[in-house]
Design an enzyme around this catalytic site. Structure first.
Site, PDB file in Angstrom:
ATOM      1  N   GLU B  60       1.014   4.917  -6.337  1.00 20.94           N
ATOM      2  CA  GLU B  60       2.281   4.332  -5.857  1.00 20.94           C
ATOM      3  C   GLU B  60       3.447   4.527  -6.819  1.00 20.94           C
ATOM      4  O   GLU B  60       4.580   4.711  -6.390  1.00 20.94           O
ATOM      5  CB  GLU B  60       2.104   2.829  -5.587  1.00 20.94           C
ATOM      6  CG  GLU B  60       1.475   2.525  -4.245  1.00 20.94           C
ATOM      7  CD  GLU B  60      -0.015   2.798  -4.224  1.00 20.94           C
ATOM      8  OE1 GLU B  60      -0.592   2.965  -5.317  1.00 20.94           O
ATOM      9  OE2 GLU B  60      -0.608   2.822  -3.138  1.00 20.94           O
ATOM     10  N   HIS B 129      -4.031  -7.769   1.917  1.00 20.60           N
ATOM     11  CA  HIS B 129      -3.366  -7.079   3.026  1.00 20.60           C
ATOM     12  C   HIS B 129      -2.475  -8.058   3.775  1.00 20.60           C
ATOM     13  O   HIS B 129      -2.237  -7.895   4.961  1.00 20.60           O
ATOM     14  CB  HIS B 129      -4.396  -6.462   3.995  1.00 20.60           C
ATOM     15  CG  HIS B 129      -5.036  -5.214   3.477  1.00 20.60           C
ATOM     16  ND1 HIS B 129      -5.978  -5.239   2.475  1.00 20.60           N
ATOM     17  CD2 HIS B 129      -4.864  -3.912   3.805  1.00 20.60           C
ATOM     18  CE1 HIS B 129      -6.376  -3.999   2.225  1.00 20.60           C
ATOM     19  NE2 HIS B 129      -5.705  -3.172   3.003  1.00 20.60           N
TER      20      HIS B 129
END
Lengths: 347, 327, 441
Positions: B60, B129
């Protein structure tokens, strides 16, 4: 005798005698300005400085092999000599160190040598270590997409090579065969942490194979060798063959920055020994051996550099600091004496 | 008028912007051949090729760092972070670097990049999540942060983000992707960054909210109307720069403020909204500024009853409306 | 080991005590529980028992001292394990309950200890007298001062709780806003209490007219009630032969006007004489405060003036030793400001005595209410020509003389009849000393 910017790409492996002479002058000017900035710090005028003493040859030689009219340079905080080589005037450098109004890189909102250069595509967004490597990969990616043959050179030190960002950047660049040169100036110290505590390997260049491109090790005090290695890397990049990792071995003649004291972690013998690898003296000796420089010419070059630095210091010392209103400039497009973004509350 | 879900609006907007401007590229994990794990980028690689739709390595920080570098060199990258919960390695490149490019170079360099981030819970996402990540970004001068909750707003705000010359974080609540369907005009339009919108006018109190909670709040407002309470619902839409004027105008008019948020309340967007109302509407208030949020626990447990206990719901919002209206 | 003896906490609402007789002396051997010293409190007189056995080493609080509960009153050398008079506390002090930390625990800043941007010891010389004020970023939000506004949430709440009519309050906040304190003050001074604009008091006939007092009227009312309820008033009066003063004034009036541009009335003369008399009788220029008599060093005489809104008392500061001319000028200014409602804070503050010329409206006798928290108030009554018996060389004869009564109300806690009379005599003597030939400045 001001620093002459690299006029055009010097892609031949050979450096002419005349050109070597000019590079030497650039290095000497850099050395005197570097020393002056250190003094200004001790006087309480320059808050922070990172010296490039010991790095002059490698920076000047690397720049020499590139084309400042189109190439990109992502530097870090020790690229003093590289900036002079790219045509930055001593006054402009001093405006950065003394945090004065006319600082061209960041209007004195950043540490010196941070921001973006007004005349060549040189920039340095932060002094967070190694963040510039993925950014360099992105710059190179854009060039590839645009079909440009510009090269991106990203400079970093041995310590930065430990950061995750370095790995991610090289990995990405290797996958996409990007036109980027990863240029590591290895002076074997990250502040006080010596190289044997920084990595389990002996040479930073040996990592390149893990990313699928070549790694090259050179003596960073040898202008000719650095130039030759960079020329080859530039050629690879421009022809679409992808990245190169160049590791130039240099000495950091002074402590990490003006806030550091390297006698706390380096022995007197070590400091004495490494000071022998002084690129100024090494090149001076080389030039004299080749009859490209006499003693009196050498003295004149040094005297001229000192004078140049004195004039620049006097000039900038008298200049004003940026007005506080400029603090609000350039936060986002259209800002500037107009906050509008969540100022919050009663100011 | 065509009807679309949020994810369809997002996807179509990227198609439109990439056609409109060659410099727009997309990069992220699985965005290319798979079309993204939510299918947000489905079909883009077929039309624009793998030069402009890039499947990146699983990293990322470099997704955002590379996007930043490309933005600085003439592209308009849209970086996708697969789940908000994975954005943390990229904080350095976004909060540390991208936000200060223009400022730190005195305007010489700019970073016209967009980062799209699916966020939020109520999807049995557990601790990794389900996260809401807006606070760090909304706190950062130099960044803009938008959180569209309707298909119409998703298209308009994403287009604005892509066309903006500065970094914009686009927070898309993953639950709204397929849950919310609405009218989306086919023609080109943008919604200005920094403007909230009254989604439901009212007189008795105002709910200030964003994201999935917008829809729950609207449901609660309908239920409240049956009980004679007339609720106004203000959709913040942009979290930075937050629309202080709209917030103050509504709070002053109704005199009662209920801030509904899915993110944990401490040091959050709702804290900021409460401060703004306190500073600007003090003399117009007829009741205490009230915040409704989940409990202060890591968001959010996986097991269904616990997740339901964590998430605000239309019923919980209705209860808060009723309490505040009675004061 | 050395040990501090504290005044123990006794009685729930008692916070201090007066030290009475010490029953032990330094050097004395004492047993635990031996009575050490008598103390006198509001509620109880008691002996303080020794908290330990040992030797008394030092007396810190002397007989007659007023001491707070818990303060150290003596030191001893204790030979046994000591228990404080206070109940035992935990081993680890509860940090949250010990109030603010001491200065040494907070620490102080070391001059010259510098730090560079990344460590090191950089001494920054780049700032001198540079202006480091940050310009307000435009677009700042927040309440705009001065805007006409309604009542704040807390004001409304308090008003409702206490039945205050907010429209009757004078706001002291920005832009005239009624503040929380305004409401609380109204509550304290009785406010509207149960009365509000909309309710009428009982015992009102239909034809009666009910007036809602103005804020100033209310203030005056509260002030008078406070004075009468707190101060035990007593009265004394005396006649003054002001024939000489009248003659003096008549003959000097025009000269005064032309030379000094000031209208000459009796007031500055009376003021001057009263001020001098106060100098000689300081207890008339005092105040009863927290159980003590405070003799005021300044002599600031307030002069009662009937302004349109009500009685106001502008103050002439340092009235003693000021010339008649200056007093006349000052009075002129201050009185006209009072009448026009444009007095400053200075004009009304700091008064130590009040003078009221009730005679101007014809009164010949008055029992004025003392201007709290002063000690006395003097009225000068009407000057009336009366037949008076004058003794000259042992022969009584009746003459027409200008006579003026002066009436004193005084605080009988501070002043007794004798002092009151002495003061009145001073004033009388001063006024009667004035004649045509007097050279008054």
């Amino acid at each position: 005798m001001s620093a002459t910017a690299n006029q055009s790409s010097n892609s031949t492996a050979q450096l002419s005698g005349e050109r070597l002479h000019e590079l030497y002058q650039t290095m000497v000017l850099s050395r005197y300005l570097d020393q002056r900035v250190w003094l200004l710090n001790r006087q309480g005028k320059a808050a922070i400085a990172a010296s490039a003493q010991g790095h002059e040859a490698t920076q000047v030689a690397c720049i020499e092999a590139t084309d400042p009219t189109k190439d990109h340079y992502l530097i870090y905080y020790r690229q003093f000599a590289a900036m002079i080589a790219l045509g930055t005037e001593p006054e402009e450098m001093l405006r950065g160190f003394l945090a004065k109004e006319g600082d061209p890189m960041s209007a004195a909102r950043q540490f010196p040598l941070h921001g973006a250069h007004p005349r060549v595509d040189l920039f340095n967004f932060s002094n967070v270590i190694a963040t510039q490597l993925p950014q360099a990969a992105g710059v190179a990616l854009a060039d590839k997409l645009k079909g440009s043959d510009a090269v991106t050179v990203v400079f970093f030190g041995d310590g930065a090579s430990s950061q995750g960002d370095t790995h991610e950047a090289m990995n990405f660049a290797g996958v996409h065969k990007l036109p980027v040169i990863f240029f590591c100036e290895n002076n074997r110290y990250a502040i006080s942490v010596p190289i044997e505590k920084q990595m389990g390997i002996e040479s930073v260049a040996s990592r390149a194979i893990g990313y699928g491109f070549p790694g090259v090790q050179v003596d960073g005090t040898d202008v000719v060798a650095v130039h030759e290695a960079t020329v080859a890397a530039v050629a690879r990049a421009r022809s679409g063959e992808g990245p190169t990792l160049i590791e130039a071995s240099v000495e950091r003649l002074l402590p990490h920055t003006t806030d550091d004291d390297h006698t706390r972690y380096r022995s007197a013998e070590d400091i004495e020994q490494m000071s022998q690898r002084d690129p100024i003296r090494i090149l001076s000796d080389l030039l004299k051996r080749r009859d490209l420089l006499t003693d009196s010419e050498d003295e004149a070059i040094h005297a001229e550099a000192q004078k140049r630095v004195n004039v620049a210091t006097d000039t900038v010392d008298a200049e004003p600091y940026p007005d506080t209103s400029t603090m609000f400039d350039h936060i986002t497009a259209g800002s500037g004496n107009n906050a509008g973004n969540n100022t919050g509350g009663n100011a | 008028m065509p009807e679309q879900t949020v994810i369809e609006a997002v996807r179509d907007t990227m198609f439109a912007e990439m056609r409109r401007d060659d410099s727009v590229i997309v990069l992220g994990e699985d965005v290319g051949n798979r079309g993204g794990v939510f299918l947000a980028t489905d079909g883009l690689i077929d039309e624009f090729g793998e030069d402009r739709v890039i499947d990146t390595p699983l990293a990322e920080s470099s997704i955002c760092g590379v996007a930043l570098g490309a933005a600085v060199n003439g592209m308009r990258p849209i970086a996708e972070i697969q789940f908000a919960d994975f954005v943390w390695p990229a904080i350095n490149q976004l909060v540390g670097e991208a936000s200060k490019v223009r400022y730190g170079t005195n305007g010489v360099k700019t970073a016209p990049m967009t980062v799209r981030v699916p966020y939020g819970g109520g999807v049995r996402g557990g601790l990794y999540h389900s996260q809401s990540i807006e606070v760090l970004f909304a706190h950062t001068p130099g960044l803009s942060v938008v959180a569209p909750a309707t298909p119409y707003d998703a298209k308009g705000l994403l287009a604005s983000a892509i066309r903006s010359d500065d970094p914009v974080i686009v927070l898309e609540h993953k639950r709204t992707y397929r849950l919310v369907k609405g009218d989306v005009p086919a023609e080109d339009y943008t919604i200005p960054i920094g403007k909230a919108e009254i989604k439901r006018p009212g007189t008795d109190l105002t709910i200030f909210t964003y994201g999935l909670m917008l829809h729950y709040s609207l449901q609660a407002a309908d239920m409240a109307a049956a009980n004679g309470i007339d609720v106004e619902v203000l959709d913040l839409r942009t979290l930075r720069p937050i629309d202080e004027d709209a917030i103050a105008e509504s709070a002053s008019r109704t005199g009662k403020a209920l801030i509904v948020q899915e993110d944990t309340p401490a040091v959050s967007i709702s804290s900021e909204v409460a401060a703004i109302i306190g500073e600007r509407c003090f003399f117009d208030l007829d009741g205490p500024i009230t915040r409704l949020g989940p409990p202060e626990i890591p968001p959010m447990p996986f097991s269904p009853i616990q997740e339901a206990a964590f998430m605000p719901s239309p019923e919980k919002i209705l209860a808060a409306i009723t309490r505040l209206a009675e004061i | 080991m050395p040990f501090n003896i504290e005044l123990p906490h006794v009685g729930e609402s008692v916070t201090e005590a007066v030290i009475g007789k010490w029953l032990k002396s330094p050097g004395d051997k004492i047993e635990k529980y031996d009575p050490l010293v008598e103390v006198i409190t509001d509620k109880v007189n008691m002996d303080v028992p020794s908290p330990a056995s040992g030797t008394l080493t030092k007396i810190i609080a002397e007989e007659g001292d007023t001491v707070q509960m818990g303060a150290v009153i003596a030191e001893m050398d204790a030979t046994d394990a000591v228990n404080n008079s206070a109940p035992p506390t935990d081993q680890v002090p509860d940090i949250s309950s010990t109030g603010s930390p001491s200065a040494s625990r907070i620490g102080t800043m070391v001059q010259g200890a510098n730090v560079g941007p990344t460590g090191g010891e950089f001494t920054d010389t780049s700032l001198n007298a540079a202006d480091t004020a940050v310009p307000a970023a435009s677009g700042t939000t927040g309440s705009t001062p001065g805007k006409k506004r309604g009542f704040s949430p807390v004001v409304t709440r308090l008003a409702t709780q206490h039945g205050i009519d907010l429209n009757t309050l004078v706001g002291t906040g920005l832009g005239g806003r009624v503040t929380k304190n305004d409401v609380l003050n109204a509550v304290e001074s009785g406010g509207s209490g149960a009365e509000s604009a909309s309710s009428t008091p009982s015992g009102v006939a239909a034809e009666d007219q009910v007036i809602d007092p103005s804020p100033i009227r209310k203030m005056i009312a509260n002030h008078m009630v406070k004075s009468m309820s707190e101060i035990p008033h007593a009265w004394s009066a005396i006649e003054v032969d002001v024939t000489g003063m009248v003659e003096w004034r008549t003959s000097n009036r025009d000269r005064f006007q032309s030379e000094h541009g000031v209208r000459l009335t009796y007031l500055p003369i009376a003021l001057s004489v009263v001020a001098d008399a106060l100098k000689d009788n300081p207890r008339l220029n005092s105040s009863w405060l927290d159980g003590k008599i405070v003799l005021k060093s300044a002599i600031n005489v307030g002069v009662a003036v009937a302004a349109e809104a009500g009685l106001v008392v502008p103050v002439v500061h340092d009235a003693s030793g000021t010339s008649i001319v200056d007093l006349a000028g000052t009075l002129d200014g201050v009185v006209s400001r009072a009448r026009s409602g444009s007095m400053t804070l200075d004009d009304v503050q700091g008064g130590t005595f009040t003078l009221n010329n009730t005679g101007a409206l014809g009164s010949i006798w008055g029992g004025a209410i003392i201007n709290h928290p002063q000690a006395a108030i003097l009225t000068t009554e009407a000057i009336v020509k009366r037949p008076v018996v004058i003794s000259k060389d042992g022969v009584d004869a009746v003459e027409i003389r200008s006579m003026m009564n002066i009436c004193l109300s005084f605080d009988h806690r501070i002043v007794d009849g004798a002092e009151a009379s002495a003061f009145l005599q001073s004033v009388k003597t001063g006024l009667e000393a004035i004649s045509l030939t007097t050279d008054l400045k």
